[in-house]
Design a protein around this motif. Structure first.
Motif, PDB file in Angstrom:
ATOM      1  N   GLU A  89      -0.885 -14.226  -2.250  1.00 49.12           N
ATOM      2  CA  GLU A  89       0.552 -14.459  -2.089  1.00 49.12           C
ATOM      3  C   GLU A  89       1.351 -13.162  -2.218  1.00 49.12           C
ATOM      4  O   GLU A  89       2.405 -13.029  -1.624  1.00 49.12           O
ATOM      5  N   PHE A  90       0.840 -12.210  -3.025  1.00 51.07           N
ATOM      6  CA  PHE A  90       1.481 -10.914  -3.208  1.00 51.07           C
ATOM      7  C   PHE A  90       0.544  -9.828  -2.675  1.00 51.07           C
ATOM      8  O   PHE A  90      -0.652  -9.839  -2.975  1.00 51.07           O
ATOM      9  N   VAL A  91       1.092  -8.891  -1.910  1.00 49.36           N
ATOM     10  CA  VAL A  91       0.337  -7.743  -1.420  1.00 49.36           C
ATOM     11  C   VAL A  91       1.061  -6.484  -1.863  1.00 49.36           C
ATOM     12  O   VAL A  91       2.245  -6.283  -1.553  1.00 49.36           O
ATOM     13  N   ILE A  92       0.361  -5.633  -2.613  1.00 49.32           N
ATOM     14  CA  ILE A  92       0.882  -4.347  -3.064  1.00 49.32           C
ATOM     15  C   ILE A  92       0.131  -3.272  -2.290  1.00 49.32           C
ATOM     16  O   ILE A  92      -1.111  -3.215  -2.342  1.00 49.32           O
ATOM     17  N   ALA A  93       0.845  -2.423  -1.553  1.00 49.51           N
ATOM     18  CA  ALA A  93       0.169  -1.488  -0.660  1.00 49.51           C
ATOM     19  C   ALA A  93       1.017  -0.248  -0.449  1.00 49.51           C
ATOM     20  O   ALA A  93       2.243  -0.258  -0.618  1.00 49.51           O
ATOM     21  N   THR A  94       0.331   0.823  -0.065  1.00 52.00           N
ATOM     22  CA  THR A  94       1.013   2.012   0.423  1.00 52.00           C
ATOM     23  C   THR A  94       1.314   1.813   1.909  1.00 52.00           C
ATOM     24  O   THR A  94       0.559   1.139   2.618  1.00 52.00           O
ATOM     25  N   VAL A 153      -3.135  -8.763  -4.401  1.00 51.13           N
ATOM     26  CA  VAL A 153      -4.114  -7.824  -3.852  1.00 51.13           C
ATOM     27  C   VAL A 153      -3.449  -6.464  -3.728  1.00 51.13           C
ATOM     28  O   VAL A 153      -2.290  -6.362  -3.312  1.00 51.13           O
ATOM     29  N   SER A 154      -4.204  -5.416  -4.087  1.00 52.08           N
ATOM     30  CA  SER A 154      -3.698  -4.047  -4.008  1.00 52.08           C
ATOM     31  C   SER A 154      -4.438  -3.307  -2.896  1.00 52.08           C
ATOM     32  O   SER A 154      -5.674  -3.297  -2.859  1.00 52.08           O
ATOM     33  N   LEU A 155      -3.680  -2.682  -1.987  1.00 55.63           N
ATOM     34  CA  LEU A 155      -4.240  -1.941  -0.853  1.00 55.63           C
ATOM     35  C   LEU A 155      -3.707  -0.515  -0.909  1.00 55.63           C
ATOM     36  O   LEU A 155      -2.502  -0.295  -0.741  1.00 55.63           O
ATOM     37  N   HIS A 156      -4.601   0.446  -1.163  1.00 58.08           N
ATOM     38  CA  HIS A 156      -4.164   1.833  -1.310  1.00 58.08           C
ATOM     39  C   HIS A 156      -5.339   2.754  -1.013  1.00 58.08           C
ATOM     40  O   HIS A 156      -6.506   2.314  -0.988  1.00 58.08           O
ATOM     41  N   PRO A 157      -5.085   4.043  -0.785  1.00 57.53           N
ATOM     42  CA  PRO A 157      -6.182   4.995  -0.564  1.00 57.53           C
ATOM     43  C   PRO A 157      -7.051   5.111  -1.820  1.00 57.53           C
ATOM     44  O   PRO A 157      -6.636   4.800  -2.925  1.00 57.53           O
ATOM     45  N   GLY A 158      -8.280   5.590  -1.612  1.00 52.74           N
ATOM     46  CA  GLY A 158      -9.236   5.680  -2.700  1.00 52.74           C
ATOM     47  C   GLY A 158     -10.295   4.605  -2.633  1.00 52.74           C
ATOM     48  O   GLY A 158     -11.318   4.687  -3.315  1.00 52.74           O
ATOM     49  N   THR A 159     -10.051   3.578  -1.834  1.00 51.34           N
ATOM     50  CA  THR A 159     -11.010   2.506  -1.595  1.00 51.34           C
ATOM     51  C   THR A 159     -11.260   2.414  -0.096  1.00 51.34           C
ATOM     52  O   THR A 159     -10.331   2.581   0.705  1.00 51.34           O
ATOM     53  N   SER A 160     -12.496   2.152   0.286  1.00 50.36           N
ATOM     54  CA  SER A 160     -12.833   2.116   1.706  1.00 50.36           C
ATOM     55  C   SER A 160     -12.102   0.973   2.406  1.00 50.36           C
ATOM     56  O   SER A 160     -11.825  -0.078   1.814  1.00 50.36           O
ATOM     57  N   VAL A 161     -11.790   1.196   3.675  1.00 56.04           N
ATOM     58  CA  VAL A 161     -11.094   0.181   4.459  1.00 56.04           C
ATOM     59  C   VAL A 161     -11.968  -1.060   4.625  1.00 56.04           C
ATOM     60  O   VAL A 161     -11.471  -2.192   4.590  1.00 56.04           O
ATOM     61  N   GLU A 162     -13.288  -0.855   4.805  1.00 55.92           N
ATOM     62  CA  GLU A 162     -14.186  -2.001   4.987  1.00 55.92           C
ATOM     63  C   GLU A 162     -14.177  -2.906   3.759  1.00 55.92           C
ATOM     64  O   GLU A 162     -14.181  -4.133   3.870  1.00 55.92           O
ATOM     65  N   HIS A 163     -14.176  -2.294   2.572  1.00 58.48           N
ATOM     66  CA  HIS A 163     -14.146  -3.094   1.340  1.00 58.48           C
ATOM     67  C   HIS A 163     -12.861  -3.900   1.226  1.00 58.48           C
ATOM     68  O   HIS A 163     -12.881  -5.075   0.833  1.00 58.48           O
TER      69      HIS A 163
END
Length: 364
Positions: A277-282, A256-266
C-alpha cells in the motif's frame, strides 16, 4: 450297616441328584438360583449387581440401593433465584425504561463531545477548535488515526527513535492536526520548514493515509496498486521513513522500499510477491521500475516529496512519475533548505491554491 449297603445308598443318592438336576421343575427356588448363577459365571455373564466395580454409599443413598445411579423421578430440581425469574413488564414500565435508555445515550454522547473539546484545547494553536466543536465527531480525526499513531509511537519508543518521557503523544501534535485539515479538504501542501520531516510528521502522514485506505475499503473499493508514494533523496532517508511506516503492518498496510544498493531483479521479485500500500523510493530507481512495468503507480492517491533540496537534479524523473499517475493525487512537498530556483520548480508541481505549513509556526 454293612459296607456293601453303604455303597449302594451313596450310588442311589447320586443318581437321584442327577435326576433332580436334569429336571429343573423338581428343584427348589434356592437351588435353581444357585445353579443359574453358576452357569452365568461359567459363561462369563454377570448381573449388574454382581459387577466387579461397586459404588460407594452417599448421604442420599446410605445403603447403596441405587448402585450409584441417580433416580430421575426423585431428583430435586434446582430452584431459580427470584432475581432471575422473568417478570412481565407493563406498557407504562416499558415506556419508562426506553426513556431512561435514550436519556443515558444522550448523556454519553454529550460526554464524548466534551472530552473531544478538551483534546482540542490541549492541541495548542488552532487545534480542533477551528473546526468548531458543535460539529459532529466525524469532522475530527478518527479513532483509527489515533490507534495508528499510538501503535507507531509505542514501537518507536521501544526502538529508541522517540523518548516516551519527553515526547508528547503523537495525537496531540498541532502540526498533524493542521495537516489533517488540509488533507481532509483535498488541498496540496507545501511544508516550508528548513529541516527535513520529523518522525511525528511522517507518522501523521502514514496514519492519515492508512485511515483513507480503511475508509475506501469499507466503501467497497479495491486497490490494485500502491496508495501512497513517498519519494526520498537517498536510501538512508528511505530506511527512516520505512521504520515509521512498519508498525502499520498490524493494520494490514504493507510498505516496500525501492532505492539504489539493491539489485533491480531482487526488487522486481519482491514487488511480484507483495502488493504494498505504501511505496518509498528514490525518483531514479522508481522511474526505472516503472519503465520495466514492475510496479503500477497509476492509482496513487497521495504523493509525498521528501528532501527536495536538489529537486532540479531529479526534476525530470519526478515529472515522469507524476505523469504516470492517473488524475491529480494529493501532493505534499517538504521544501527544506531550497534556493529560489528550486522553489519555483517545487511550486510548479503543486496544484494551486495550495496550503503552506511550517513546523516552527505550529510549535510557537
Amino acid at each position: 450297616m454293612a459296607k456293601g449297603d453303604d455303597i449302594k445308598l451313596r450310588k442311589k443318592n447320586k443318581s437321584l441328584r442327577k435326576k433332580l438336576a436334569k429336571d429343573p421343575s423338581s428343584t427348589s427356588a434356592r437351588v435353581a438360583s444357585i445353579i443359574a448363577a453358576k452357569k452365568r459365571r461359567q459363561s462369563g455373564k454377570r448381573r449388574k449387581c454382581q459387577g466387579m466395580c461397586f459404588s460407594l454409599p452417599t448421604q442420599e443413598d446410605p445403603f447403596n440401593e441405587t448402585h450409584g445411579k441417580q433416580d430421575i423421578s426423585t431428583s430435586k430440581r434446582k430452584s431459580i433465584p427470584p432475581q432471575l425469574k422473568i417478570k412481565k413488564i407493563s406498557k407504562d414500565d416499558q415506556v419508562y425504561i426506553d426513556g431512561e435508555k435514550k436519556k443515558r445515550l444522550k448523556q454519553s454522547e454529550l460526554k464524548n463531545q466534551q472530552e473531544m473539546s478538551v483534546v482540542g484545547k490541549n492541541l495548542g494553536k488552532g487545534g480542533l477548535q477551528s473546526l468548531g466543536m458543535g460539529v459532529p465527531l466525524s469532522d475530527c480525526p478518527s479513532k483509527f488515526i489515533c490507534s495508528c499513531l499510538n501503535t507507531v509511537q509505542n514501537l518507536l519508543v521501544d526502538d529508541g527513535l522517540l523518548d516516551g518521557d519527553q515526547d508528547k503523544f503523537l495525537f496531540f501534535d498541532p502540526w498533524g492536526v493542521e495537516f489533517w485539515k488540509s488533507y481532509f479538504l483535498g488541498n496540496d501542501i507545501l511544508e516550508s520548514s528548513n529541516n527535513g520531516p520529523s518522525v511525528q510528521q511522517i507518522a501523521w502522514i502514514a496514519s492519515t493515509a492508512a485511515d483513507s485506505i480503511s475508509q475506501k475499503e469499507n466503501d467497497g473499493f479495491c486497490f490494485t496498486g500502491p496508495f501512497m508514494l513517498y519519494l526520498v533523496p537517498s536510501s538512508e532517508r528511505a530506511s527512516k521513513v520505512r521504520s515509521v511506516c512498519r508498525p502499520l503492518k498490524a493494520f494490514g498496510v504493507h510498505t516496500v522500499s525501492l532505492h539504489p544498493g539493491t539489485s533491480v531483479e531482487h526488487q522486481v521479485q519482491g514487488l511480484k510477491s507483495c502488493e504494498p500500500e505504501f511505496v518509498i523510493a528514490t525518483p531514479e530507481r522508481l522511474k526505472e521500475l516503472v519503465l520495466l512495468k514492475a510496479v503500477d503507480i497509476s492509482g496513487v492517491s497521495l504523493l509525498v516529496l521528501d528532501g527536495m533540496d536538489n529537486l532540479c537534479n531529479c526534476l525530470d524523473a519526478v515529472k515522469f512519475i507524476k505523469s504516470s499517475i492517473n488524475g491529480d493525487p494529493c501532493t505534499i512537498v517538504f521544501q527544506g533548505s531550497s534556493n529560489d530556483s528550486n522553489v519555483e520548480a517545487i511550486q510548479s508541481i503543486l496544484r494551486k491554491p495550495f496550503d503552506t505549513l511550517c513546523l516552527d509556526q505550529t510549535k510557537s
